[in-house]
Write a protein that holds these residues in place. Structure first.
Motif, PDB file in Angstrom:
ATOM      1  N   LEU A 136      85.111 140.364   3.759  1.00  0.00           N
ATOM      2  CA  LEU A 136      84.104 139.295   3.764  1.00  0.00           C
ATOM      3  C   LEU A 136      82.691 139.865   3.667  1.00  0.00           C
ATOM      4  CD1 LEU A 136      85.579 136.887   6.480  1.00  0.00           C
ATOM      5  CD2 LEU A 136      85.596 136.590   3.995  1.00  0.00           C
ATOM      6  N   ALA A 137      82.431 140.967   4.358  1.00  0.00           N
ATOM      7  CA  ALA A 137      81.100 141.582   4.299  1.00  0.00           C
ATOM      8  C   ALA A 137      80.774 142.002   2.868  1.00  0.00           C
ATOM      9  CB  ALA A 137      81.035 142.786   5.236  1.00  0.00           C
ATOM     10  N   ALA A 138      81.747 142.593   2.188  1.00  0.00           N
ATOM     11  CA  ALA A 138      81.518 143.005   0.802  1.00  0.00           C
ATOM     12  C   ALA A 138      81.321 141.793  -0.109  1.00  0.00           C
ATOM     13  CB  ALA A 138      82.689 143.857   0.313  1.00  0.00           C
ATOM     14  N   LEU A 139      82.087 140.740   0.126  1.00  0.00           N
ATOM     15  CA  LEU A 139      81.993 139.554  -0.731  1.00  0.00           C
ATOM     16  C   LEU A 139      80.658 138.840  -0.587  1.00  0.00           C
ATOM     17  CD1 LEU A 139      85.580 137.996  -0.447  1.00  0.00           C
ATOM     18  CD2 LEU A 139      84.545 139.148  -2.422  1.00  0.00           C
ATOM     19  N   VAL A 140      80.146 138.724   0.645  1.00  0.00           N
ATOM     20  CA  VAL A 140      78.900 137.973   0.821  1.00  0.00           C
ATOM     21  C   VAL A 140      77.695 138.720   0.248  1.00  0.00           C
ATOM     22  CG1 VAL A 140      79.727 136.726   2.863  1.00  0.00           C
ATOM     23  CG2 VAL A 140      78.496 138.885   3.157  1.00  0.00           C
ATOM     24  N   LEU A 141      77.795 140.058   0.152  1.00  0.00           N
ATOM     25  CA  LEU A 141      76.683 140.825  -0.397  1.00  0.00           C
ATOM     26  C   LEU A 141      76.875 141.195  -1.865  1.00  0.00           C
ATOM     27  CD1 LEU A 141      75.630 143.292   2.468  1.00  0.00           C
ATOM     28  CD2 LEU A 141      74.637 141.095   1.824  1.00  0.00           C
ATOM     29  N   LEU A 142      78.051 140.965  -2.400  1.00  0.00           N
ATOM     30  CA  LEU A 142      78.302 141.314  -3.794  1.00  0.00           C
ATOM     31  C   LEU A 142      77.322 140.662  -4.770  1.00  0.00           C
ATOM     32  CD1 LEU A 142      80.163 142.855  -5.740  1.00  0.00           C
ATOM     33  CD2 LEU A 142      81.614 140.804  -5.842  1.00  0.00           C
ATOM     34  N   PRO A 143      76.943 139.387  -4.599  1.00  0.00           N
ATOM     35  CA  PRO A 143      75.993 138.774  -5.535  1.00  0.00           C
ATOM     36  C   PRO A 143      74.622 139.452  -5.564  1.00  0.00           C
ATOM     37  CG  PRO A 143      77.162 137.081  -4.288  1.00  0.00           C
ATOM     38  CD  PRO A 143      77.469 138.389  -3.651  1.00  0.00           C
ATOM     39  N   MET A 144      74.287 140.235  -4.529  1.00  0.00           N
ATOM     40  CA  MET A 144      72.980 140.895  -4.497  1.00  0.00           C
ATOM     41  C   MET A 144      72.854 141.982  -5.565  1.00  0.00           C
ATOM     42  SD  MET A 144      72.086 139.045  -2.046  1.00  0.00           S
ATOM     43  CE  MET A 144      73.230 137.944  -1.209  1.00  0.00           C
ATOM     44  N   LEU A 145      73.989 142.395  -6.124  1.00  0.00           N
ATOM     45  CA  LEU A 145      73.972 143.454  -7.130  1.00  0.00           C
ATOM     46  C   LEU A 145      73.681 142.940  -8.530  1.00  0.00           C
ATOM     47  CD1 LEU A 145      77.091 145.515  -5.974  1.00  0.00           C
ATOM     48  CD2 LEU A 145      74.681 146.008  -5.537  1.00  0.00           C
ATOM     49  N   PHE A 146      73.628 141.615  -8.684  1.00  0.00           N
ATOM     50  CA  PHE A 146      73.481 141.046 -10.020  1.00  0.00           C
ATOM     51  C   PHE A 146      72.313 140.064 -10.057  1.00  0.00           C
ATOM     52  CE2 PHE A 146      77.960 141.774  -9.032  1.00  0.00           C
ATOM     53  CZ  PHE A 146      78.267 142.749  -9.973  1.00  0.00           C
ATOM     54  N   GLY A 147      71.400 140.274 -10.979  1.00  0.00           N
ATOM     55  CA  GLY A 147      70.310 139.336 -11.198  1.00  0.00           C
ATOM     56  C   GLY A 147      69.339 139.259 -10.038  1.00  0.00           C
ATOM     57  N   ARG A 148      68.706 138.119  -9.904  1.00  0.00           N
ATOM     58  CA  ARG A 148      67.706 137.900  -8.866  1.00  0.00           C
ATOM     59  C   ARG A 148      68.365 137.649  -7.515  1.00  0.00           C
ATOM     60  NH1 ARG A 148      63.434 133.482 -10.829  1.00  0.00           N
ATOM     61  NH2 ARG A 148      62.470 134.252  -8.893  1.00  0.00           N
ATOM     62  N   MET A 149      67.598 137.916  -6.458  1.00  0.00           N
ATOM     63  CA  MET A 149      68.098 137.689  -5.112  1.00  0.00           C
ATOM     64  C   MET A 149      68.233 136.187  -4.851  1.00  0.00           C
ATOM     65  SD  MET A 149      68.567 140.657  -3.598  1.00  0.00           S
ATOM     66  CE  MET A 149      69.138 141.220  -5.205  1.00  0.00           C
ATOM     67  N   PRO A 150      69.397 135.717  -4.437  1.00  0.00           N
ATOM     68  CA  PRO A 150      69.537 134.293  -4.120  1.00  0.00           C
ATOM     69  C   PRO A 150      68.746 133.924  -2.871  1.00  0.00           C
ATOM     70  CG  PRO A 150      71.516 135.499  -3.540  1.00  0.00           C
ATOM     71  CD  PRO A 150      70.646 136.459  -4.287  1.00  0.00           C
ATOM     72  N   ARG A 151      68.484 132.648  -2.698  1.00  0.00           N
ATOM     73  CA  ARG A 151      67.709 132.201  -1.545  1.00  0.00           C
ATOM     74  C   ARG A 151      68.430 132.461  -0.229  1.00  0.00           C
ATOM     75  NH1 ARG A 151      65.218 126.301  -3.469  1.00  0.00           N
ATOM     76  NH2 ARG A 151      63.936 127.111  -5.213  1.00  0.00           N
ATOM     77  N   TRP A 152      69.727 132.519  -0.292  1.00  0.00           N
ATOM     78  CA  TRP A 152      70.506 132.712   0.935  1.00  0.00           C
ATOM     79  C   TRP A 152      70.795 134.196   1.196  1.00  0.00           C
ATOM     80  CZ3 TRP A 152      74.934 135.010  -0.838  1.00  0.00           C
ATOM     81  CH2 TRP A 152      75.304 134.726  -2.161  1.00  0.00           C
ATOM     82  N   SER A 153      70.037 135.099   0.556  1.00  0.00           N
ATOM     83  CA  SER A 153      70.304 136.528   0.706  1.00  0.00           C
ATOM     84  C   SER A 153      70.142 137.000   2.150  1.00  0.00           C
ATOM     85  CB  SER A 153      69.394 137.336  -0.221  1.00  0.00           C
ATOM     86  OG  SER A 153      68.027 137.079   0.073  1.00  0.00           O
ATOM     87  N   HIS A 154      69.134 136.457   2.862  1.00  0.00           N
ATOM     88  CA  HIS A 154      68.932 136.877   4.249  1.00  0.00           C
ATOM     89  C   HIS A 154      70.108 136.443   5.118  1.00  0.00           C
ATOM     90  CE1 HIS A 154      66.971 137.897   7.992  1.00  0.00           C
ATOM     91  NE2 HIS A 154      67.085 136.663   8.418  1.00  0.00           N
ATOM     92  N   ALA A 155      70.574 135.212   4.930  1.00  0.00           N
ATOM     93  CA  ALA A 155      71.731 134.731   5.694  1.00  0.00           C
ATOM     94  C   ALA A 155      72.959 135.581   5.394  1.00  0.00           C
ATOM     95  CB  ALA A 155      71.998 133.267   5.366  1.00  0.00           C
ATOM     96  N   ALA A 156      73.110 135.987   4.135  1.00  0.00           N
ATOM     97  CA  ALA A 156      74.237 136.839   3.773  1.00  0.00           C
ATOM     98  C   ALA A 156      74.157 138.185   4.474  1.00  0.00           C
ATOM     99  CB  ALA A 156      74.275 137.031   2.258  1.00  0.00           C
ATOM    100  N   ALA A 157      72.949 138.737   4.558  1.00  0.00           N
ATOM    101  CA  ALA A 157      72.775 140.025   5.236  1.00  0.00           C
ATOM    102  C   ALA A 157      73.079 139.908   6.720  1.00  0.00           C
ATOM    103  CB  ALA A 157      71.359 140.538   5.013  1.00  0.00           C
ATOM    104  N   VAL A 158      72.654 138.814   7.345  1.00  0.00           N
ATOM    105  CA  VAL A 158      72.948 138.593   8.768  1.00  0.00           C
ATOM    106  C   VAL A 158      74.451 138.517   8.988  1.00  0.00           C
ATOM    107  CG1 VAL A 158      72.717 136.975  10.684  1.00  0.00           C
ATOM    108  CG2 VAL A 158      70.735 137.472   9.235  1.00  0.00           C
ATOM    109  N   ALA A 159      75.144 137.778   8.111  1.00  0.00           N
ATOM    110  CA  ALA A 159      76.596 137.663   8.226  1.00  0.00           C
ATOM    111  C   ALA A 159      77.262 139.022   8.054  1.00  0.00           C
ATOM    112  CB  ALA A 159      77.122 136.672   7.187  1.00  0.00           C
ATOM    113  N   ALA A 160      76.801 139.789   7.064  1.00  0.00           N
ATOM    114  CA  ALA A 160      77.384 141.105   6.818  1.00  0.00           C
ATOM    115  C   ALA A 160      77.138 142.048   7.986  1.00  0.00           C
ATOM    116  CB  ALA A 160      76.822 141.698   5.532  1.00  0.00           C
ATOM    117  N   ALA A 161      75.981 141.931   8.624  1.00  0.00           N
ATOM    118  CA  ALA A 161      75.677 142.782   9.776  1.00  0.00           C
ATOM    119  C   ALA A 161      76.681 142.551  10.899  1.00  0.00           C
ATOM    120  CB  ALA A 161      74.254 142.505  10.271  1.00  0.00           C
ATOM    121  N   GLY A 162      76.975 141.277  11.180  1.00  0.00           N
ATOM    122  CA  GLY A 162      77.955 140.974  12.214  1.00  0.00           C
ATOM    123  C   GLY A 162      79.367 141.387  11.825  1.00  0.00           C
TER     124      GLY A 162
END
Length: 396
Positions: A136-162
């Motif tokens: 799940l951590a890899a999946l939520v951050l996978l979109p960060m590798l492509f194109g522009r940062m989505p608006r929910w990027s911070h929430a994704a990082a918080v989820a990945a941290a946990g």
């Protein structure tokens, strides 16, 4: 405190090659994931957002690159976690070859094996949850590798941290009722792992992020000064976790000073301690020498010198720390059994955590906290001093 002797055979002093490689790779992946995500959340993003003078393009570049490094870290962890899972299967299956343990059917059998009598949950179930957290951590951050940062990027990082921290914690949950001392011991082991991952992984992330200097304006020196200062705080917390837990683990596994040189475990542990001391010394140099130099250069308005300090001199020291940190992780697979057991010639458990040891641990925590506070105040005081004739590092 009691000592328990069992009839089980001692583990191999030098583990199989597959065990060395999988364990090293797993802890490297865990460091890259935990260190990368938490460094982005607690260091880079806050430093960039609170510096209103930073060039918007530089701010976007640093934020985007830091988050992508975190995403890469979770993907690295995802890949190596499969090989670490196969290593678990091979160790659980008596006489099973590692190549056989890599088969999906063998992994499935291990994960679905029912709990033993007296257990509230099976080990396989806990390992399954941990690996789901990694996926799940890899999946939520996978979109960060492509194109522009989505608006929910911070929430994704918080989820990945946990999720990345949970991936380390979950397998250590007791499957049956245990004594208080056993619970504390498991907590200290996890503090050692997570603290080390924050420390080494954060160093790796910032060493890679510093390579953006060729694309940054000279005014980015100020935001990088803030990044290094914030990482210094995170590193102090991580160092505290590593030192407190490390003192207990060393006391538990080593029964006498001479065992540091008379047993293989002790010698490997001594080498690890030497590397950790080197890491602490480099960190102290950063806090007591480089950070004050940066502060004085900022006060004097020497923008180009600030840039050279934070993006040339500082990364060189950090690169040295990265090498030392990787060296520490490379030793971990060789820490099998304990020096106590190797000296005795049979398996023997170390001292059990009791009230006296717990109180001593609390005193150690308080002492370290006081020393870290004194270090921070000393660094701040040195940065406020006016030193005439101070040398300026302007190498690039």
């Amino acid at each position: 405190m009691s000592m328990v002797v069992t009839a089980t055979a001692l583990p191999d002093v030098i583990p199989p090659v597959w065990r060395i490689l999988t364990k090293f790779a797993y802890f490297m992946g865990l460091a890259c994931a935990i260190g990368g995500v938490w460094t982005y959340l607690s260091v880079v993003r806050p430093a960039v957002r609170r510096d209103t003078t930073v060039n918007p393009d530089d701010a976007a570049l640093l934020t985007r690159r830091a988050l992508r490094l975190a995403a890469v870290g979770t993907i690295v962890l995802l890949v190596v976690a499969w090989f670490q899972l196969a290593a678990r299967v091979a160790r659980a299956g008596k006489g099973m070859a590692y190549a056989d343990a890599l088969r999906p059917s063998a992994v499935a059998d291990y994960l679905t094996k029912p709990a033993k009598a007296g257990e509230w949950i099976s080990t396989g179930a806990l390992v399954t949850v941990a690996n789901v957290c990694i996926v799940l951590a890899a999946l939520v951050l996978l979109p960060m590798l492509f194109g522009r940062m989505p608006r929910w990027s911070h929430a994704a990082a918080v989820a990945a941290a946990g999720l990345t921290v949970a991936a380390s914690l979950v397998p250590s949950i007791p499957t049956k009722a245990v004594e208080f001392g056993d619970v504390v011991a498991k907590m200290l082991i996890q503090a050692h792992i997570i603290g080390g991952s924050l420390w080494v992984g954060g160093l790796i992330a910032l060493a890679l992020l510093a390579r953006t200097r060729r694309h940054l304006d000279v005014s980015a020196g100020d935001v990088w000064a803030r990044i290094w200062a914030r990482f210094g705080v995170l590193a102090l917390v991580a160092v505290g976790m590593v030192l407190v837990s490390g003192v207990w683990l060393t006391y538990r596994e080593v029964g006498a000073w001479e065992q540091f040189v008379t047993t293989p475990f002790g010698r490997f542990l001594l080498a690890k301690i030497v590397l950790v001391v080197g890491l602490v010394a480099a960190g102290a140099y950063n806090q007591l020498v480089l950070m004050p130099k940066i502060a004085r250069a900022q006060r004097a308005g020497r923008i180009s010198n600030v840039f050279a300090y934070v993006l040339v001199t500082f990364p060189r020291v950090v690169l040295t720390e990265v090498v030392l940190g990787i060296g520490v992780l490379a030793i971990v697979p060789f820490l099998n059994g304990s020096a106590r057991a190797q000296a005795a010639g049979h398996e023997i458990e170390g001292p059990v955590m009791d009230g006296r040891l717990f109180s001593a641990g609390l005193l150690l925590v308080a002492t370290l906290a006081a020393s870290f506070y004194a270090t921070a105040k000393a660094s701040d005081g040195l940065g406020r001093r006016d030193l005439t004739g101070e040398g300026v590092a302007a190498t690039s």
